[in-house]
Scaffold this active site. Structure first.
Site, PDB file in Angstrom:
ATOM      1  N   SER A 100       0.845  -1.203   0.000  1.00 48.96           N
ATOM      2  CA  SER A 100       0.000   0.000   0.000  1.00 48.96           C
ATOM      3  C   SER A 100       0.880   1.254   0.000  1.00 48.96           C
ATOM      4  O   SER A 100       1.697   1.436  -0.901  1.00 48.96           O
ATOM      5  CB  SER A 100      -0.950  -0.037   1.194  1.00 48.96           C
ATOM      6  OG  SER A 100      -1.931   0.960   1.093  1.00 48.96           O
ATOM      7  N   ASP A 155      -9.520  -3.283  -6.601  1.00 53.42           N
ATOM      8  CA  ASP A 155      -9.035  -2.694  -5.350  1.00 53.42           C
ATOM      9  C   ASP A 155      -9.928  -1.517  -4.962  1.00 53.42           C
ATOM     10  O   ASP A 155     -10.059  -0.555  -5.720  1.00 53.42           O
ATOM     11  CB  ASP A 155      -7.584  -2.226  -5.510  1.00 53.42           C
ATOM     12  CG  ASP A 155      -6.917  -1.913  -4.181  1.00 53.42           C
ATOM     13  OD1 ASP A 155      -7.576  -1.316  -3.316  1.00 53.42           O
ATOM     14  OD2 ASP A 155      -5.743  -2.265  -4.015  1.00 53.42           O
ATOM     15  N   HIS A 195      -8.018  -5.118  -1.407  1.00 49.78           N
ATOM     16  CA  HIS A 195      -6.835  -4.346  -1.056  1.00 49.78           C
ATOM     17  C   HIS A 195      -5.992  -5.134  -0.058  1.00 49.78           C
ATOM     18  O   HIS A 195      -6.361  -5.282   1.120  1.00 49.78           O
ATOM     19  CB  HIS A 195      -7.230  -2.993  -0.462  1.00 49.78           C
ATOM     20  CG  HIS A 195      -6.062  -2.093  -0.188  1.00 49.78           C
ATOM     21  ND1 HIS A 195      -5.295  -1.544  -1.185  1.00 49.78           N
ATOM     22  CD2 HIS A 195      -5.519  -1.652   0.974  1.00 49.78           C
ATOM     23  CE1 HIS A 195      -4.347  -0.796  -0.662  1.00 49.78           C
ATOM     24  NE2 HIS A 195      -4.454  -0.857   0.655  1.00 49.78           N
TER      25      HIS A 195
END
Length: 569
Positions: free
Chosen positions: A239, A365, A394
């Protein structure tokens, strides 16, 4: 009887159609209405949560193939990724988690991480900051004892994997534990570099981390490389941590101690992700959840944050953008939020990545949109391979009926295992040695654009060459690097004249001047034959306006002399 039928027909004809509909509806059982409302609600949730269970059912739960994007001449794909069976296979999400939102929520609330304990090491930065480095050694995966500040054996030469967590995440996050345990089982040593102020560590300086803060990762990587110079270093970012990792790789280029990297669910372009997360209702929910996490992070360090930024404005934040405007931008000293997003986006640095990089992203996502993926920039770089799946959420990617396995963790494990044994690792070491010992090396072959300076030196416009100051100091007798060196040459010349030493001849002076030029040409000739032909072409084109008329005049005189001699005969 006929009169009754006539009266009923007259009553029906006189009633409103809406009243007739209500009378008919009142005859239906309440259970039918409940079933109808339930069906409508299920259809709404099926589309709102982007559930794809029936799609998987009609495809016999075969899953979707992984899409790979790379440069056609990429050696990383040919020598590494082409051998990865997982990346060339299919991904099927857990049937009862057939939704990116269900996957992401399950990761946040459950995750089913393996049980183990880290060994903690505190790393102190030059500005007074403290970073918690949590180690998981390959021989500790079955132990449960937690030891604070326990030293890692210096003689251990196993590969080391650096993990950079996501936004407000630390080493205790479920996906981090899945990755660390998997790689430690493989025989690697894993170190999680927690962000400042996370992992149970207080902020000890006025410096905070953000989406583009690469200095901490750079210091930690250099520290590990100096402590374990024989152990190859690999890095994984998740991320926001993936954005930091890719930006760091692009900033440092070849001169980096990392042998290979992987970026998982990177936001790539923070400005696009900011627009995306405020677009739909479900994305606004994620925005709200992330804002709560950021405000909780600021609350942990309120004494320092309130001194550097307006605390009341931070508490009023209702979105990630508000928090970045009132806190992140101020602490990072950016002019505006958009400026912060533009400067910290890793998409601007992918062109300079010089190490093998595997990027994994999910098309569905819910946080990092596919619209931000720099497809063209990554394809132009031979060191990058992008692997995308249709589903996964995600950072979730749960698979199997029990959801105990994470797909991207298995893919990264296989990728690093093949990369470690590939010749690309040894080639990267040779490139590092060559770049550190050859300051005059040309970068013409690495960029399509050339620049011809006034002194005739041909350089590439893409990257500025980095010159080692120690090497310049050692070779100052050949090429003066500054005015002090020129003054040194003058004083040495005067001293040799007064001591009676003979003044160097013109031939010696010419050789001393032509020495560095010949050395530069020799090093350029070692690069490739194309460079020599290119230099010859540039020399002819640049000197033809002067050489051409001179040659024409020379041949005219020669022909005149020949004609005169023939006429006399």
């Amino acid at each position: 009887m006929e009169d009754c039928i006539k009266n009923s027909v007259e009553e029906i004809s006189t009633d409103s159609p809406y009243l007739l509909f209500l009378k008919a509806a009142s005859l239906l059982p309440i259970s039918h209405y409940f079933l109808g409302l339930t069906f409508i609600l299920l259809v709404f949730l099926y589309n709102f949560l982007e559930i794809h269970f029936f799609n998987d059912f009609f495809t016999a739960f075969r899953g979707q193939s992984v899409s790979l994007s790379f440069n056609s001449s990429s050696q990383i794909y040919q020598q590494v990724v082409s051998k990865c069976q997982i990346l060339h296979g299919r991904y099927l999400s857990t049937p009862w988690l057939s939704s990116p939102h269900l996957q992401t929520a399950f990761l946040s609330f459950f995750g089913r991480p393996p049980v183990f304990r880290y060994r903690r090491q505190l790393f102190h930065t030059t500005d007074g900051g403290t970073i918690a480095l949590d180690w998981l050694m390959n021989f500790d995966v079955m132990e449960v004892g937690f030891q604070v500040n326990d030293e890692v054996p210096r003689e251990d030469k196993n590969p080391i994997m650096i993990v950079v967590p996501g936004l407000t995440s630390d080493s205790e996050s479920a996906y981090i534990k899945h990755l660390a345990f998997k790689m430690a089982k493989r025989g690697w040593n894993v170190v999680v570099s927690n962000h400042r102020g996370l992992g149970g560590i207080s902020i000890t300086s006025d410096c905070f981390y953000n989406a583009g803060w690469t200095e901490d990762l750079r210091k930690v990587t250099d520290h590990l490389h100096s402590q374990y110079p024989e152990a190859p270093l690999f890095a994984v970012g998740t991320s926001i941590g993936a954005n930091i990792l890719v930006k760091y790789l692009g900033e440092d280029g070849v001169n980096i101690p990392i042998a290979g990297a992987a970026a998982i669910c990177s936001p790539w372009d923070l400005l696009i992700c900011d627009r995306f997360i405020n677009r739909r209702l479900v994305q606004k929910f994620y925005d709200r959840v992330l804002t709560i996490g950021l405000k909780g992070y600021a609350l942990l360090h309120q004494p320092i944050v309130s001194r550097l930024a307006d605390w009341e404005d931070i508490q009023k934040s209702r979105s990630v953008r508000d928090f970045d405007n009132y806190a992140t931008r101020v602490l990072g000293k950016y002019e505006s939020v958009d400026t912060y997003y533009r400067r910290c986006s890793s998409a601007n640095f992918v062109g300079n990545v010089a190490v093998p990089l595997l990027c994994i992203s999910s098309i569905d996502d819910p946080v990092c949109t596919r619209e931000a993926i720099p497809w063209d920039e990554c394809r132009a770089n031979e060191n990058i391979v992008i692997a995308t799946t249709e589903h996964g959420g995600h950072l979730a990617y749960f698979e199997g009926l029990t959801a105990k396995s994470v797909w991207w963790v298995r893919a990264v494990e296989e990728y690093f295992g093949i990369l470690q044994s590939s010749p690309l690792i040894h080639r990267k070491k040779e490139m590092q040695i060559l770049s550190s010992t050859s300051p005059l090396e040309s970068s013409i072959d690495h960029a399509p654009y050339l620049n011809v300076t006034e002194d005739g030196l041909v350089t590439a416009v893409a990257d500025e060459p980095t010159i080692n100051p120690h090497i310049v100091q050692n070779e100052h007798h050949m090429v003066p690097s500054n005015e002090e060196d020129e003054d040194k040459h003058k004083t040495v010349g005067r001293a040799s004249l007064t001591d009676g030493t003979p003044w160097p001849s013109e031939r010696d002076m010419n050789s001393s001047i032509m020495g560095p030029v010949r050395k530069c040409i020799d090093q350029l000739s070692r690069q490739s034959r194309k460079t020599i032909w290119m230099l010859a072409y540039i020399a002819i084109v640049t000197t033809w306006p002067l050489v051409g008329p001179a040659l024409l005049l020379f041949f005219k005189k020669k022909f005149r002399n020949v004609l005169r001699i023939s006429e006399k005969r």
